[in-house]
Every structure is written in structure tokens, then in C-alpha cells.
Write an enzyme that holds these catalytic residues in place. Structure first.
Site, short mmCIF file in Angstrom:
data_model
loop_
_atom_site.label_atom_id
_atom_site.label_comp_id
_atom_site.label_asym_id
_atom_site.label_seq_id
_atom_site.Cartn_x
_atom_site.Cartn_y
_atom_site.Cartn_z
N TYR A 181 -8.16 -14.00 -20.29
CA TYR A 181 -7.54 -14.89 -21.28
C TYR A 181 -7.81 -16.37 -21.02
O TYR A 181 -7.08 -17.21 -21.52
CB TYR A 181 -6.02 -14.64 -21.31
CG TYR A 181 -5.65 -13.19 -21.53
CD1 TYR A 181 -5.63 -12.64 -22.81
CD2 TYR A 181 -5.32 -12.37 -20.45
CE1 TYR A 181 -5.29 -11.31 -23.01
CE2 TYR A 181 -4.99 -11.04 -20.63
CZ TYR A 181 -4.97 -10.51 -21.91
OH TYR A 181 -4.65 -9.20 -22.12
N ILE B 57 -3.52 -4.95 -3.21
CA ILE B 57 -4.29 -4.33 -2.14
C ILE B 57 -5.58 -3.69 -2.64
O ILE B 57 -6.55 -3.56 -1.88
CB ILE B 57 -3.43 -3.28 -1.39
CG1 ILE B 57 -4.07 -2.88 -0.07
CG2 ILE B 57 -3.17 -2.07 -2.27
CD1 ILE B 57 -4.21 -4.01 0.91
N GLU C 224 4.60 -9.81 -13.55
CA GLU C 224 3.63 -10.75 -14.11
C GLU C 224 4.23 -11.49 -15.31
O GLU C 224 3.96 -12.69 -15.52
CB GLU C 224 2.35 -10.02 -14.52
CG GLU C 224 1.23 -10.94 -14.95
CD GLU C 224 -0.09 -10.19 -15.10
OE1 GLU C 224 -0.83 -10.09 -14.09
OE2 GLU C 224 -0.36 -9.69 -16.22
N ALA D 49 0.87 -1.18 0.00
CA ALA D 49 0.00 0.00 0.00
C ALA D 49 0.90 1.23 0.00
O ALA D 49 1.17 1.84 1.05
CB ALA D 49 -0.92 0.00 1.21
#
Length: 435
Positions: A314, A290, A382, A200
Site C-alpha cells: 500500500y 518469525i 496491526e 514461534a
């Protein structure tokens, strides 16, 4: 002076001047006295051995004293030696037979566990030789509470609208592919400690309260959970009432000028926190965004060595060559055309702590390698996550139920939304306006 050689046990008399030649001792009745030839030979042999020992040890007084040895003394020695040989024979017959010698050595389980702990302690030394704490081992025996009542499982009926297993035979988890009563009963006996790592940074502290409060209602309810909140605004972390065995731990991280730096920095700071704290405090770890909210049960069905979540955009009929993988060979996240299984989201992923530590550290190190080569993977960690999972298959794949989005209409195959990303003004909450 006259010399006398006593006969050896086999009857051989060595010549004087060689071997064991003894001083002449006057033969007396008290030394050797018997009318039987066999006992006499035994006594002579014993007498000979005793004389030889006393002479070689330089004990002339003992040699003189041995004149007083009686038949009873010799008999006692013979009986003692006989008993010793008999007991030794019996022991070796019982305990060291040929069959036992050929059997593998089997250590008690307790000894094996102690040995494993010692090996782990050796392997967990850092480069300076200091011991690095490791997470405990979870006994993953699937033992359920006795007498538990639950719905009978079926072999021929179930969901037919989705695939419930991958082609490497890992479970693909959807609603109605597991019984929460059964799965919770199994894992609660293991008593796992669950860690959740969230970031955060900057204005993202506004999402903390909703995330934690909804987690207390739906996320591993009844389990031990620690929320590891990484923030540059400690004073904005809300003070909330949590359930038993649940807590919030705040970790300080620096601010960032780009949201991409926040994303890339997550792997660095998560690696540091795992090494510093989580390895000693948890058994399973989940990395989560978050800016999301729990909407329904998220529990033990998600636990495995490594669990990845299908990206909602996807998972239906997208060809693998249309996945947003990193396609530039210069990046460590590169996946060539024609390869890939699924496209996984980096907003929720988890697993056994040691496996997650390897994966988090991998994403961090690969990002650093890319930075040295002046390249940044298209979707930051990612992209590296998907590259890792291409060759290190997840042991459980979670359906998009485990991360949907309030931006999208819920698909008919999504029977329940467990976590959903919140609608927000990216230009307002991100440090560089979302660009």
C-alpha cells in the site's frame, strides 16, 4: 537596699522596678577605668550587656567575677566582635549580592541526573509500592568517532524516485539516504542494547534457525542483541553459535487453537516479558514475525523513538480510503474515512524501549476492550498499531525494504531487500488451517 540602673547603649536609663534594674555594685577602679569619654561609653555599654546577661541567666557568681574584668578583656571582646562583623560583611558582599539573589539556581549535571533517577524511581512504583525496574537512558548525542573516513554528503543530489521525508518531517529511510559507516559510528558510541521479540508457536518453530542465523549476518552486526523467543515448544529451539554480546532467551507461552489467537496473544505476552525482563536488559525493542529472513543490512539507521515500516502492498499510489484500516466504529482500532497517513505493517516495528512498551501495551489493552464488546479488529494488532500511529506519529518511517515478501516481485524502487517474508503453506503451519 540601694539600686543602681546602668545606662543603656543609647544613653537611656530605665526606671527602677521596670526593665533591667540591677543590684547596686560598688564602683571600683578595676571595673571601669578610663579618662576617655568615647571608650568609656563603649565599656559601659559592654559592661551593661554583660551584667544584664548574667542577671537574667541567674549567674550571681559570674556577676561577682565580672568585677575583675579589666580593660584588656573588654578590648579583646570588642576586637573579636569587630572581626566577626567584618568577615560576615565581606562574605555576604561576595556571595549574596543582589544580582546573585536574582539568578536562577543551577545544579551540577551530576545532581540533575541523580534527581532524575530519584523521580524515575518514584514514578516506577507499582500499585503495591514495589519498585519497578526501568530501562536506562541512552545519550543520543550524535557524536562520531574522530578521524573516520566516509563519502562526502551532498545537498543537491540524491534519490529522486522516492520521498525521503514525511509531512511531519520524519525521515523516510531508503537505500542511499544514509551512510552506514557514519550511522554505525554514531550509535556504537551510545552502546545500545537491542531486543528482538519473536513468537514461534506450534509449527512456527521451524523458522527459528533461519531467522536467527540470518540475523547474525545482517541484523545490527557489532551491537549487543538479545532474541526473546516465545514458544510453546522449548525443546525445538535450536542451539546456535552467536556473536559476542548476542544471545537467545526463551520464554514459555501457551499453545493456541487459532492463528488469530496467536497474533492477539503476542501483545499480552510481549507486555509481560517487557515488564519482567526486557526493561532491565535492553534500550531498543523490535517486534518481528518469525517466518521471515534477513537478506541484507538492517542496522542503526532503523533506530529512533518509534520506527514503523511501510506495508509493501500500500505504499505506492493507494488512496488512504483504500487502506485496510478498521472501519467499524465499534472497534477501538476504528479510523474513519478521510483520515490516515500510511498503512504500516505489524510484521516489523521498533523503537526506544519505553515508547515500544507503551505501544505494545496499548495494542494489548485495546484488543481486550474489543473482546469485551465482542468485536475483533480486522487485522488484529496491526489495526490497533495503525490507529495508534495515526495520532502518535512515528519518528522514523522505514521503507518496504525492511519487510518485503518472497511472494512478490521486487519493485524497481526497492534497491535492496533487507527482510523478506518466506513462502509457506499456511494451511499446514497454522493451527486452524489458515482460516
Amino acid at each position: 537596699m540601694m539600686r543602681t540602673s546602668y545606662p543603656s547603649p543609647c544613653g537611656f536609663v530605665p526606671p527602677c522596678g521596670n526593665c533591667y534594674v540591677l543590684k547596686c555594685l560598688p564602683p571600683t577602679p578595676c571595673r571601669i577605668a578610663s579618662s576617655s569619654k568615647a571608650p568609656q561609653n563603649l565599656r559601659i555599654s559592654l559592661q551593661f550587656l554583660l551584667d544584664a546577661f548574667l542577671l537574667t541567666s541567674g549567674d550571681s557568681n559570674g556577676l561577682k567575677m565580672q568585677r575583675n574584668i579589666t580593660k584588656s578583656h573588654l578590648l579583646f571582646v570588642a576586637v573579636f566582635l569587630g572581626l566577626l562583623l567584618f568577615c560576615s560583611y565581606r562574605y555576604f558582599i561576595q556571595h549574596l549580592t543582589f544580582t546573585n539573589l536574582c539568578k536562577p539556581i543551577v545544579f551540577p549535571e551530576k545532581d540533575l541526573l541523580e534527581l532524575e533517577d530519584k523521580l524515575n524511581e518514584i514514578n516506577n512504583k507499582d500499585k503495591d509500592g514495589q519498585s519497578r525496574k526501568s530501562c536506562r537512558k541512552i545519550d543520543e548525542s550524535w557524536v562520531m568517532e574522530s578521524g573516520l573516513k566516509y563519502e562526502q554528503p551532498q545537498a543537491l543530489t540524491g534519490r529522486t524516485d522516492v520521498n525521503a521525508v514525511t509531512n511531519w518531517n520524519a525521515p523516510l529511510v531508503w537505500e542511499r539516504t544514509f551512510d552506514p559507516v557514519v550511522i554505525d559510528s554514531i550509535y556504537k558510541k551510545m552502546d545500545p542494547r537491542i531486543a528482538v521479540v519473536v513468537f514461534a508457536v506450534g509449527k512456527y518453530t521451524r523458522f527459528l534457525q533461519k531467522f536467527i542465523e540470518s540475523g547474525e549476518k545482517h541484523f545490527f552486526v557489532g551491537f549487543n542483541v538479545t532474541y526473546y523467543v516465545h514458544t510453546d515448544r522449548k525443546d525445538e529451539v535450536p542451539k546456535l553459535s552467536l556473536g559476542e554480546g548476542r544471545k537467545v532467551t526463551v520464554e514459555a507461552v501457551p499453545s493456541a487453537n487459532r492463528w488469530q489467537d496467536v497474533v492477539l496473544g503476542r501483545m499480552k505476552w510481549a507486555t509481560i516479558t517487557i515488564e519482567k525482563k526486557i526493561l532491565k536488559e535492553a534500550d531498543y525493542l523490535f517486534m518481528m514475525d518469525i517466518d521471515s529472513e534477513f537478506r541484507s543490512r538492517f542496522g542503526a539507521e532503523a533506530l529512533s523513538r518509534l520506527s514503523a515500516v511501510l506495508h509493501r502492498g500500500y505504499y505506492k499510489a493507494t488512496p488512504r480510503d483504500s487502506f485496510p484500516y478498521e472501519r467499524r466504529p465499534q472497534s477501538k482500532a476504528f479510523i474513519p474515512a478521510g483520515e490516515g497517513d500510511y498503512y504500516y505493517t505489524a510484521a516489523v516495528w521498533g523503537g526506544y524501549l519505553e515508547d515500544m512498551y507503551k505501544l505494545v501495551k496499548y495494542c494489548y489493552e485495546m484488543s481486550e476492550e474489543d473482546a469485551k464488546n465482542k468485536i475483533e479488529a480486522v487485522w488484529q494488532e496491526e489495526s490497533h498499531l495503525n490507529r495508534y500511529l495515526l495520532t502518535n506519529k512515528p519518528t522514523k518511517v522505514l521503507s518496504p525494504e525492511y519487510l518485503w515478501s518472497d511472494y512478490d516481485k521486487v519493485s524497481p524502487d526497492i534497491k535492496v531487500v533487507r527482510v523478506s517474508q518466506l513462502i509457506k503453506n499456511y494451511a499446514e503451519v497454522r493451527p486452524n488451517g489458515g482460516h
